[in-house]
Design an enzyme around this catalytic site. Sequence first.
Site, PDB file in Angstrom:
ATOM      1  CG  LEU A  32      32.973  44.138  23.650  1.00  0.00           C
ATOM      2  CD1 LEU A  32      31.477  43.859  23.742  1.00  0.00           C
ATOM      3  CD2 LEU A  32      33.739  43.013  24.349  1.00  0.00           C
TER       4      LEU A  32
ATOM      5  CG  HIS B 182      42.620  36.560  41.789  1.00  0.00           C
ATOM      6  ND1 HIS B 182      41.266  36.668  41.975  1.00  0.00           N
ATOM      7  CD2 HIS B 182      43.173  36.746  43.023  1.00  0.00           C
ATOM      8  CE1 HIS B 182      40.997  36.925  43.248  1.00  0.00           C
ATOM      9  NE2 HIS B 182      42.147  36.967  43.904  1.00  0.00           N
TER      10      HIS B 182
ATOM     11  CG  ASP C  46      32.105  37.079  44.169  1.00  0.00           C
ATOM     12  OD1 ASP C  46      33.270  36.867  44.556  1.00  0.00           O
ATOM     13  OD2 ASP C  46      31.174  37.330  44.941  1.00  0.00           O
TER      14      ASP C  46
HETATM   15  C1  FPP Z   1      36.588  37.818  42.414  1.00  0.00           C
HETATM   16  O1  FPP Z   1      36.736  36.648  43.115  1.00  0.00           O
HETATM   17  C2  FPP Z   1      37.904  38.454  42.249  1.00  0.00           C
HETATM   18  C3  FPP Z   1      38.129  39.753  42.064  1.00  0.00           C
HETATM   19  C4  FPP Z   1      37.021  40.733  41.966  1.00  0.00           C
HETATM   20  C5  FPP Z   1      39.530  40.285  42.016  1.00  0.00           C
HETATM   21  C6  FPP Z   1      40.320  40.250  40.762  1.00  0.00           C
HETATM   22  C7  FPP Z   1      39.709  39.938  39.461  1.00  0.00           C
HETATM   23  C8  FPP Z   1      40.436  39.426  38.461  1.00  0.00           C
HETATM   24  C9  FPP Z   1      41.868  39.115  38.588  1.00  0.00           C
HETATM   25  C10 FPP Z   1      39.816  39.213  37.155  1.00  0.00           C
HETATM   26  C11 FPP Z   1      40.650  39.884  36.145  1.00  0.00           C
HETATM   27  C12 FPP Z   1      40.019  40.918  35.375  1.00  0.00           C
HETATM   28  C13 FPP Z   1      40.602  41.421  34.290  1.00  0.00           C
HETATM   29  C14 FPP Z   1      39.953  42.457  33.517  1.00  0.00           C
HETATM   30  C15 FPP Z   1      41.925  40.954  33.850  1.00  0.00           C
HETATM   31  P1  FPP Z   1      36.994  36.578  44.707  1.00  0.00           P
HETATM   32  O2  FPP Z   1      38.432  36.638  44.988  1.00  0.00           O
HETATM   33  O3  FPP Z   1      36.174  37.632  45.375  1.00  0.00           O
HETATM   34  O4  FPP Z   1      36.456  35.150  45.009  1.00  0.00           O
HETATM   35  P2  FPP Z   1      35.913  34.560  46.378  1.00  0.00           P
HETATM   36  O5  FPP Z   1      34.636  35.289  46.681  1.00  0.00           O
HETATM   37  O6  FPP Z   1      35.705  33.122  46.051  1.00  0.00           O
HETATM   38  O7  FPP Z   1      36.962  34.780  47.425  1.00  0.00           O
END
Ligand code: FPP
Length: 238
Positions: A128, A34, A17
């Site tokens: 893993l 992201h 997060d």
């Molecule tokens: C978390 O930060 C973001 C997410 C849960 C969305 C997408 C995740 C990724 C792109 C990571 C990639 C994973 C892989 C396996 C490639 P947020 O957007 O919730 O942050 P905020 O709380 O600061 O808005």
Amino acid sequence: MQEQEVKIPSHIAIILDGNGRWAKKRNMPRNYGHTQGSKTVEKICEDAYKIGVKYLTVYAFSTENWKRPKDEVDAIMKLLRSYLQTSKKTAKKNNMRVRILGDKTGLSEDIQKSIDELEEVSRENTGLNLQVAINYGGRDEIIRAVKALSLDIKKNTIAIDNIDEKAMENYMDTKGIPDPDLLIRTSGEKRLSNFLLWQLAYTEFYFTDVLWPDFDKKELMKAIEYYNSRVRRFGAIS
Ligand code: FPP
């Protein structure tokens, strides 16, 4: 003082997060966060495996995340697409087995195909075990499990009297994967956000203010230190 042996959790689950806030702090668009966040996932996989972690589960996209603005959802899907593609090569190089948790039927067909291919090519890898939760919700997983179980009851493949925790596990997305020993959530939030509701029943929780793109091996070791302090105090955790 004698140094105590560090117990490495066999399975670590992570609610990653803070990508958006990380980008905002830099006056960059959320999607940049992201992109950095996905690089951090790759790096942490390597670090975790090197120190002896056997299973790593990351929450990449929840059933709730569809409510985000369309351009953000599109950008995340694009990132996941490219991650699934490149993982076919990296999984081989790193001997990593990748499995996707979540309702795959809710994803676009090309992504479903990539998932099937990646799971297939990495099936025999013995390094893993990486689980990536995409279109995942803990309640949704339990509902899908109950539906599948009900069908088997109807077909007489399982008797109601034989339903116990072990039988139920066969219907979960995590079938065959041990429950997490440690859950990490970054960015200061202290919620479960519908993640692994069944599997986290006895898991230790570690929260840190660090934003996900800044999470590194040093932070991972802090989480493991915390886990060790709990294990030392309470012995076998239950
Ligand atoms: C978390 O930060 C973001 C997410 C849960 C969305 C997408 C995740 C990724 C792109 C990571 C990639 C994973 C892989 C396996 C490639 P947020 O957007 O919730 O942050 P905020 O709380 O600061 O808005």
